[in-house]
Design a protein around this motif. Structure first.
Motif, PDB file in Angstrom:
ATOM      1  N   VAL A   1       0.940  -0.991  -0.008  1.00  0.00           N
ATOM      2  CA  VAL A   1      -0.227   0.149   0.421  1.00  0.00           C
ATOM      3  C   VAL A   1       0.685   1.239  -0.196  1.00  0.00           C
TER       4      VAL A   1
ATOM      5  N   VAL B   1       2.458   1.761  -3.792  1.00  0.00           N
ATOM      6  CA  VAL B   1       1.671   2.157  -4.453  1.00  0.00           C
ATOM      7  C   VAL B   1       1.501   3.458  -4.408  1.00  0.00           C
ATOM      8  N   ALA B   2       0.481   4.175  -2.955  1.00  0.00           N
ATOM      9  CA  ALA B   2       0.688   5.428  -2.431  1.00  0.00           C
ATOM     10  C   ALA B   2       1.794   6.620  -3.168  1.00  0.00           C
TER      11      ALA B   2
ATOM     12  N   GLU C   1      -2.245   6.620   1.430  1.00  0.00           N
ATOM     13  CA  GLU C   1      -1.992   5.299   2.092  1.00  0.00           C
ATOM     14  C   GLU C   1      -3.779   5.101   2.262  1.00  0.00           C
TER      15      GLU C   1
ATOM     16  N   VAL D   1      -5.899   4.640  -1.045  1.00  0.00           N
ATOM     17  CA  VAL D   1      -5.461   3.106  -1.597  1.00  0.00           C
ATOM     18  C   VAL D   1      -6.145   2.149  -1.334  1.00  0.00           C
ATOM     19  N   ARG D   2      -6.092   1.894   0.361  1.00  0.00           N
ATOM     20  CA  ARG D   2      -6.987   0.916   0.941  1.00  0.00           C
ATOM     21  C   ARG D   2      -8.538   1.398   0.843  1.00  0.00           C
TER      22      ARG D   2
ATOM     23  N   TYR E   1     -10.201   2.309  -2.113  1.00  0.00           N
ATOM     24  CA  TYR E   1     -10.450   2.484  -3.007  1.00  0.00           C
ATOM     25  C   TYR E   1     -10.910   0.590  -3.191  1.00  0.00           C
ATOM     26  N   SER E   2      -9.397  -0.125  -2.388  1.00  0.00           N
ATOM     27  CA  SER E   2      -9.712  -1.572  -2.461  1.00  0.00           C
ATOM     28  C   SER E   2     -10.668  -1.388  -1.290  1.00  0.00           C
TER      29      SER E   2
ATOM     30  N   LEU F   1      -5.614   1.329 -10.460  1.00  0.00           N
ATOM     31  CA  LEU F   1      -5.958   2.637  -9.310  1.00  0.00           C
ATOM     32  C   LEU F   1      -5.670   3.870 -10.216  1.00  0.00           C
TER      33      LEU F   1
ATOM     34  N   LYS G   1      -7.996   7.228 -10.364  1.00  0.00           N
ATOM     35  CA  LYS G   1      -7.677   8.474  -9.648  1.00  0.00           C
ATOM     36  C   LYS G   1      -8.001   9.335 -10.514  1.00  0.00           C
TER      37      LYS G   1
END
Length: 135
Positions: A4, A7-8, A15, A18-19, A21-22, A48, A52
């Protein structure tokens, strides 16, 4: 595979985002390691990145979820996905035009101040120096 945090940084997202959206099912192929930490592959990064940009264009998370779900159905949904993209393309183009108007305004202001600094025109930007107007 990316964490995470990685990716961020790669996608300039938080972060938390990202979490989130997941967790909302917007990244369909998120994997987990033995400690249940999310792991993202190149395909996840593609999802992602798309999310975005769709979000930045003004698309709601609900519409993004619909778009993702349609993508997962496959080619039979191309027309529906196209209609979603066309709708938000128009919104993105309006955002671009508004950004151009703001940039032009700021450019004009900067030029005006430049002329004041160079003593080409008097300082007319300070309301405290304006003549009183009878109401």
């Amino acid at each position: 595979m990316y964490t995470v945090k990685e990716v961020a940084v790669l996608l300039d997202l938080t972060e938390h985002t990202v979490r989130y959206y997941s967790d909302k099912g917007l990244v369909p192929n998120v994997q987990r390691d033995k400690n249940n930490n999310r792991l993202f592959d190149e395909e996840s990064l593609n999802w992602l990145t798309g999310i975005k940009y769709l979000k930045q264009s003004g698309m709601s998370l609900g519409d993004i979820k619909t778009y993702v779900d349609l993508c997962l159905v496959g080619d039979s949904t191309i027309q529906e996905r196209y209609q979603i993209i066309v709708k938000y393309k128009a919104a993105a183009m309006e955002q671009l035009e508004e950004a151009k108007r703001r940039a032009k305004y700021m450019e004009d202001k900067a030029n005006h101040y430049h002329d004041i600094i160079k003593h080409l025109i008097p300082d007319d930007t300070n309301p405290g120096k304006w003549k009183t107007v009878a109401l």
